[in-house]
Scaffold this motif. Structure first.
Motif, short mmCIF file in Angstrom:
data_model
loop_
_atom_site.label_atom_id
_atom_site.label_comp_id
_atom_site.label_asym_id
_atom_site.label_seq_id
_atom_site.Cartn_x
_atom_site.Cartn_y
_atom_site.Cartn_z
N GLN A 755 0.84 -1.21 0.00
CA GLN A 755 0.00 0.00 0.00
C GLN A 755 0.87 1.26 0.00
O GLN A 755 0.59 2.22 -0.71
CB GLN A 755 -0.92 0.00 1.23
N ASP A 756 1.94 1.24 0.78
CA ASP A 756 2.83 2.41 0.82
C ASP A 756 3.46 2.66 -0.54
O ASP A 756 3.58 3.81 -0.99
CB ASP A 756 3.94 2.20 1.87
N VAL A 757 3.89 1.58 -1.20
CA VAL A 757 4.49 1.74 -2.53
C VAL A 757 3.44 2.29 -3.49
O VAL A 757 3.69 3.25 -4.25
CB VAL A 757 5.06 0.40 -3.05
N ALA A 758 2.23 1.71 -3.45
CA ALA A 758 1.16 2.14 -4.37
C ALA A 758 0.87 3.63 -4.18
O ALA A 758 0.77 4.39 -5.16
CB ALA A 758 -0.10 1.30 -4.12
N ASN A 759 0.73 4.02 -2.92
CA ASN A 759 0.37 5.42 -2.68
C ASN A 759 1.47 6.38 -3.09
O ASN A 759 1.22 7.46 -3.60
CB ASN A 759 -0.02 5.62 -1.21
N ARG A 760 2.71 5.95 -2.92
CA ARG A 760 3.80 6.82 -3.36
C ARG A 760 3.89 6.86 -4.88
O ARG A 760 4.45 7.79 -5.46
CB ARG A 760 5.13 6.37 -2.75
N MET A 761 3.34 5.83 -5.52
CA MET A 761 3.33 5.83 -6.99
C MET A 761 2.12 6.60 -7.53
O MET A 761 1.96 6.74 -8.74
CB MET A 761 3.30 4.40 -7.54
N GLY A 762 1.25 7.05 -6.64
CA GLY A 762 0.14 7.89 -7.10
C GLY A 762 -1.23 7.40 -6.73
O GLY A 762 -2.23 8.08 -7.02
N ALA A 763 -1.32 6.21 -6.12
CA ALA A 763 -2.65 5.71 -5.75
C ALA A 763 -3.13 6.39 -4.45
O ALA A 763 -2.37 7.11 -3.80
CB ALA A 763 -2.59 4.19 -5.54
N LYS A 764 -4.37 6.13 -4.13
CA LYS A 764 -4.91 6.71 -2.88
C LYS A 764 -5.60 5.59 -2.10
O LYS A 764 -6.79 5.65 -1.80
CB LYS A 764 -5.91 7.82 -3.21
N TRP A 765 -4.87 4.56 -1.78
CA TRP A 765 -5.45 3.44 -1.05
C TRP A 765 -5.52 3.79 0.44
O TRP A 765 -4.61 4.43 0.99
CB TRP A 765 -4.59 2.19 -1.21
N VAL A 766 -6.59 3.29 1.07
CA VAL A 766 -6.77 3.59 2.51
C VAL A 766 -7.16 2.33 3.29
O VAL A 766 -8.03 2.37 4.13
CB VAL A 766 -7.84 4.70 2.72
N TYR A 767 -6.54 1.23 2.97
CA TYR A 767 -6.85 0.01 3.72
C TYR A 767 -6.26 0.14 5.13
O TYR A 767 -5.06 0.43 5.27
CB TYR A 767 -6.25 -1.21 3.04
N THR A 768 -7.10 -0.09 6.12
CA THR A 768 -6.59 0.02 7.49
C THR A 768 -6.36 -1.36 8.12
O THR A 768 -5.73 -1.48 9.17
CB THR A 768 -7.58 0.79 8.39
N HIS A 769 -6.90 -2.39 7.46
CA HIS A 769 -6.80 -3.74 8.01
C HIS A 769 -7.02 -4.70 6.85
O HIS A 769 -7.75 -4.36 5.90
CB HIS A 769 -7.88 -3.93 9.09
N PRO A 770 -6.45 -5.90 6.90
CA PRO A 770 -6.69 -6.86 5.81
C PRO A 770 -8.17 -7.13 5.57
O PRO A 770 -8.57 -7.49 4.45
CB PRO A 770 -5.96 -8.11 6.28
N ALA A 771 -9.01 -6.94 6.60
CA ALA A 771 -10.46 -7.15 6.39
C ALA A 771 -10.99 -6.23 5.30
O ALA A 771 -11.88 -6.61 4.53
CB ALA A 771 -11.21 -6.91 7.70
N ASP A 772 -10.45 -5.01 5.22
CA ASP A 772 -10.90 -4.06 4.18
C ASP A 772 -10.58 -4.64 2.80
O ASP A 772 -11.35 -4.48 1.86
CB ASP A 772 -10.16 -2.71 4.30
N ILE A 773 -9.44 -5.26 2.72
CA ILE A 773 -9.01 -5.79 1.41
C ILE A 773 -9.89 -6.98 1.02
O ILE A 773 -10.35 -7.09 -0.12
CB ILE A 773 -7.52 -6.21 1.48
#
Ligand code: SF4
Ligand code: SF4
Ligand code: SF4
Ligand code: FES
Length: 1010
Positions: A755-773
């Motif tokens: 998620q950190d890599v994705a967001n630094r590449m431009g995404a806006k993911w906000v998963y707070t727990h694997p349950a969200d995924i």
């Protein structure tokens, strides 16, 4: 001595329904009407009713053992063992008569003659000690028979557990578990001895015996006679005392017992046990090793692992193998990666997460801009969770803009999946492990099941030993399952497809094909039958090198079986024709009608803990999660809308193609999580060369693997015990794991890093727990529509596909096959020779595979000191014939050279292999077998043909000791018997049935559960 059976009861027994039927009935217990099931064991019905009856040797998963006699109750006025008496509707049971109570007390007193109740200073005083709890239940105050120590020392010779004969109550649970659940057949009790004790291989030390350290015996031991060494001195508040002090305290307690009674002593220990609750954490987790998917509670005190306690797992209940039970020390290994690292010239320097993640995102974006999104490849991990696999493929597709995403099922399972896609439509096991256990016949092709899928193998071994299941094994190597088989044969390497197809033809030719089933459920029957023309038994015998009579016998047995399952693994898939052989297996099952019923079906045994889930959740170039094709417009639109991005349509690269693309200059960067690709892919030199050509390479792992050497950035990941998520086992069973401890150092769970890599590449993911995924995944993939964390809470599981209402499918094909018209397909095949065979120079066929105690390339298990002590070295197995030819003895060093590389290793001479076939375990850190495997792949899926490797061997003039030390279980000599053989105890001259004049009447003798 057999106990008398009263005539009236015997008559009633004759009218009982057979065991296993579920006819409910009522029985009278102590004047209450209690629900029961006809022919279940009485103790089960009593337990459920909430009435307490002691039972020390009985264990639900083991059935009646009948050694302790503590479970005496009165049935219809007669004293019986409740654990071995089967329920008959209407029976009258009294648990509290003076005769029953006296018998229970007498039996328990005899137990205390073998056991000292020093609970407060005992590491087993955790609230679940059966011996302690029974003393409390019976309100034992004083001991009638004095404690009699046995004249034996404690056995500490196994690295993982110890046996204390002086605390052993001789209940025989361990023997029953070892003989009839694990079926390793190491344990016995020689009841005729003056001082019986548990014996390993009839009297060997544990460390010198055939014990495989599976831990079944320790799990079922009702006291502290068998204990995990990791518990000793660590579980209790007062258990680390020096031996002298400890025994001083015990003596004081024993001295006051006659005066104050056991009551206050037991109470004190219960207070101490309750205090332990505060500092011992019990976390449900799922094994991180093989695809059987054992689950259990792991007991931890801070980061110290006290023990693994199985019991409720859907795939394993009380079972584990050495890796799941004892293979966890790697999480605390001194060389865990705990900080991100960035390459500087030829070495690495530690970096902050911000710096490392910024660099990763910047370089991936830069390369994407420069060379296009398809210049980057993403590899997910079959050791990571479903949620992590989902995120990794989303990163590749939705952020990276490419379908270049794969996982290591490419190295083993893709051909099996392909064979099932071609014929029945879903790429998963068609039933559950329980189906395999109940099949009348199991055929195993190219799978060393007892070592690669140990707990699953125990179900076959048990069914074969106790329930008359027939077992047929085809393999190059005479491994344990082969030794146990009713028919074992060795087809020439890479020829399984031929004999399997010949069996199908034999069925048609001899009127053994299930024509009704074929007519109703299968397409392309005539086309397939025509394609079988070349596959006569004569042809198969010639190509495979198996006598016609053997093949004919196999065909006839298979046809005659009421229900049959076929299990296969990498011995089938890792060939140039791996997909075709997998297809031939499924074809044979269709021809013989072995689908759509319990106890039937196709079982490609998944290798890694989550190799099934890694593919299920979309880490494959051609599929979204749930195996929906990228080319499927409806699915494509659904994911574009769900993710809110434009997705790539072009075909992605699989991991084999990625390596080729690097060599071709087309792939410039890779991001690999949890995969030591250098060691795991074939032809390691070629793979390493490719990695060294990458412009940018990110590796995320728990350890600095051989692959990390080529990286530009290494990101420290957390193993399963340090995170939450779910795994999917070989039965398609999704199971949750919970966090047992905090991530070590600065390591992080992979889902957070991705998620950190994705967001630094431009995404806006906000998963707070694997349950969200999981929630997002379930909302997009119909296969997981009804999967929620609530439905997976604790030990609850779901076997996909899961409907919105949460209905899952343990048996995959009940109403239809997974094709639009609901019918399966017979898939015609053509025989193509293996791509590499022996010649005059490379004259030895080299097979390779797993070992029980080590996992895969060994990155985790070599960091478990106990496993390392048992099996510290790599080696190559050669047959006595080849050893003669090359003047080799065990311990000799040899150079093993293939067309692709060479290795130096030691020899083990064994008849497990024969003629000019050799076998090398694939786990040998620093010197993986893949240094000598080649580039050829399965024609349909690009799975490397690891098993089609030919070598030449050169004898070197040095010889060392046997690479398998004396501690290794392979040197042992098991002592098979049909359980604890309690009749021999009853036959002792000093044995009396407790209960005096009201002595026991056995209504029915106990029968084993199947
Ligand atoms: S194999 Fe060893 S650890 Fe497993 S049940 Fe038997 S004695 Fe116990
Ligand atoms: S070691 Fe075996 S026989 Fe002894 S108490 Fe434990 S389970 Fe029973
Ligand atoms: S390695 Fe496999 S068989 Fe062994 S405990 Fe883990 S999941 Fe079970
Ligand atoms: S529980 Fe031990 S004999 Fe019944």
């Amino acid at each position: 001595m057999d106990h008398p059976i009263e005539a009236p009861h015997a008559t009633r027994l004759a009218t009982l329904p057979s065991a296993g039927t579920q006819n409910s009935c009522k029985i009278d217990v102590n004047g209450f009407q209690v629900d029961a099931v006809d022919s279940e064991y009485l103790i089960e019905a009593i337990n459920r009713s909430g009435i307490n009856v002691p039972h020390v040797c009985y264990h639900t998963r083991l059935g009646p053992i009948q050694t302790c006699d503590t479970c005496m109750v009165e049935v219809d006025g007669k004293l019986v063992r409740a654990c071995a008496t089967k329920v008959v509707g209407g029976m009258t049971v009294v648990t509290e008569t003076s005769a029953a109570n006296a018998a229970q007390r007498e039996a328990y007193d005899r137990i205390l003659a073998n056991h000292v109740l020093y609970c407060t200073v005992c590491d087993n005083n955790n609230g679940n000690c059966t011996v302690h709890n029974t003393a409390a239940m019976l309100k034992v105050d004083h001991q009638t028979y004095p404690y009699r120590p046995k004249p034996y020392e404690t056995d500490n010779s196994n690295p993982f557990y110890r046996y204390d004969p002086n605390q052993c109550i001789l209940c025989g649970r361990c023997v029953e578990a070892c003989q009839n659940v694990q079926v390793n057949e190491t344990l016995s009790i020689r009841w005729e001895d003056d001082h019986p004790r548990v014996l390993w291989d009839g009297g060997e030390t544990i460390g010198g015996s055939s014990c495989v350290s599976c831990g079944h015996c320790i799990t079922v031991c009702p006291c502290n006679a068998l204990m995990e060494k990791s518990m000793l001195g660590r579980a209790g508040y007062f258990t680390k005392l020096p031996s002298d002090t400890l025994w001083g305290m015990i003596d004081i307690v024993k001295a006051v017992e006659p005066e104050i009674g056991y009551g206050p002593i037991l109470q004190l220990s219960e207070t101490e046990a309750a205090m332990r609750e505060a500092r011992v954490k019990k976390t449900k987790t799922v094994c991180t090793y093989c695809g059987v998917g054992c689950s259990f509670d792991i007991w931890t005190k801070d980061r110290h692992i006290l023990k693994v306690e199985p019991g409720e797992g859907a795939a394993n209940n009380i079972s584990t193998c050495v890796k799941g039970k004892f293979g966890w020390d790697y999480v605390n290994s001194h060389d865990r990666l705990t900080k991100p690292m960035i390459r500087e010239g030829e070495s690495f320097r530690e970096a902050s997460w911000d710096e490392a993640l910024d660099l990763v995102a910047w370089r991936l974006n830069e390369i994407k801009a420069q060379h296009g999104p398809d210049a980057i490849g993403y590899i997910s991990s079959s050791k990571c969770t479903n949620e992590e696999s989902y995120l990794m493929q989303k990163l590749a597709r939705a952020v990276g803009g490419t379908n270049n995403i794969d996982n290591c099922s490419r190295y083993c399972q893709s051909p099996a999946t392909q064979g099932l896609f071609r014929t029945v439509g879903y790429g998963g096991d068609s039933g559950s492990i329980s189906d395999i256990a109940q099949a009348k016949l199991v055929m195993i092709v190219g799978s060393n099941t007892a070592e690669a899928h140990p707990v699953l193998a125990t179900r076959v071994k048990r069914a074969h030993k106790l329930n008359g299941q027939r077992l047929i094994v085809a393999d190059l190597r005479e491994h344990e399952m082969a030794r146990r088989a009713d028919i074992f044969f060795r087809p020439k390497p890479g020829t399984d497809m031929v004999w399997l197809s010949a069996l199908s033809r034999y069925m048609f030719d001899n009127g053994l094909a299930r024509t009704e089933f074929l007519t109703q459920w299968v397409n392309d029957v005539d086309k397939y039958r025509d394609s079988l023309a070349p596959f006569t038994m004569e042809f198969a015998s010639r190509v495979c090198g198996v006598p016609m009579e053997t093949l004919t016998r196999v065909a006839q047995e298979f046809a005659a079986a009421e229900s049959a399952c076929i299990l296969w693994a990498m011995g089938v898939t890792q060939h140039c024709g791996g997909s075709d052989t997998s297809t031939a297996i499924s074809n044979l099952l269709l021809v013989t009608g072995n689908y759509m019923r319990p106890g039937t079906g196709a079982y490609p045994l998944r290798g890694h803990n989550n190799v099934q889930g890694a593919s299920d959740f979309g880490s494959m170039p051609a599929y979204f999660p749930g195996y929906e094709k990228i080319a499927d417009e409806e699915a494509f639109a659904r994911y574009e809308q769900g993710w809110g991005v434009k997705l790539p349509r072009n075909k992605g690269l699989d991991n084999h193609e990625m390596v080729e693309a690097i060599h071709a200059g087309k792939l410039k960067a890779m991001y690999v999580i949890g995969e030591d690709m250098y060691s795991a892919d074939s032809n390691a030199n070629y793979v390493g060369d490719a990695f060294s050509k990458l412009d940018f390479f990110v590796v995320e792992d728990c350890f600095f693997t051989l692959t990390c050497r080529y990286a530009d950035v290494v990101l420290p990941a957390s193993p399963s015990l340090e995170k939450e998520g779910s795994f999917t086992n070989t039965e398609r069973r999704i199971q949750r794991l919970y966090q047992a401890m905090e991530p070590l150092g600065e390591s992080r769970p992979d889902w957070q890093i991705i998620q950190d890599v994705a967001n630094r590449m431009g995404a806006k993911w906000v998963y707070t727990h694997p349950a969200d995924i999981m929630h997002e995944s379930a909302s997009l993939a119909p296969m997981f529509a009804g999967v929620t964390y609530d439905r997976l809470a604790g030990y609850k599981t779901l076997q996909w596909p899961v409907a919105v209402d949460g209905t899952d499918q343990p048996l995959l094909y009940t109403e239809k096959f997974n094709f639009p018209d609901g019918k399966a397909k017979l898939y015609p095949l053509e025989w193509i020779e293996p791509c590499e065979t022996v010649d005059s120079e490379f004259d030895v066929h080299l097979n390779n595979g797993r070992m029980l105690e080590h996992f895969h390339e060994g990155n985790m298990t070599y960091r478990v000191p106990g496993i390392h002590a048992e099996t510290p070295h790599g080696f190559v197995e050669v047959s006595p014939a080849l050893a003669d030819d090359l003047h080799l003895v065990t311990g000799q060093w040899v150079d093993v050279t293939s067309r692709n590389g060479e290795l130096r290793t030691q020899v083990v001479v064994t008849d497990r292999v024969h003629e000019k076939q050799a076998y090398m375990p694939l786990n040998r850190p620093q010197h993986p077998v893949n240094l000598i495997t080649g580039n050829k792949t399965d024609r349909a899926t690009h799975t490397p043909a690891y098993k089609e490797t030919t070598v030449k061997m050169k004898t070197l003039p040095w010889k060392g000791p046997d690479p398998l030390p004396p501690l290794n279980f392979r040197h042992g000599h098991p002592t098979p018997q049909r359980g604890v053989e309690v009749e021999r105890k009853w036959g002792r001259s000093d044995y009396r049935i407790p209960g005096g004049d009201n002595g026991l009447v056995q209504i029915q003798t106990g029968q084993r559960k199947g």
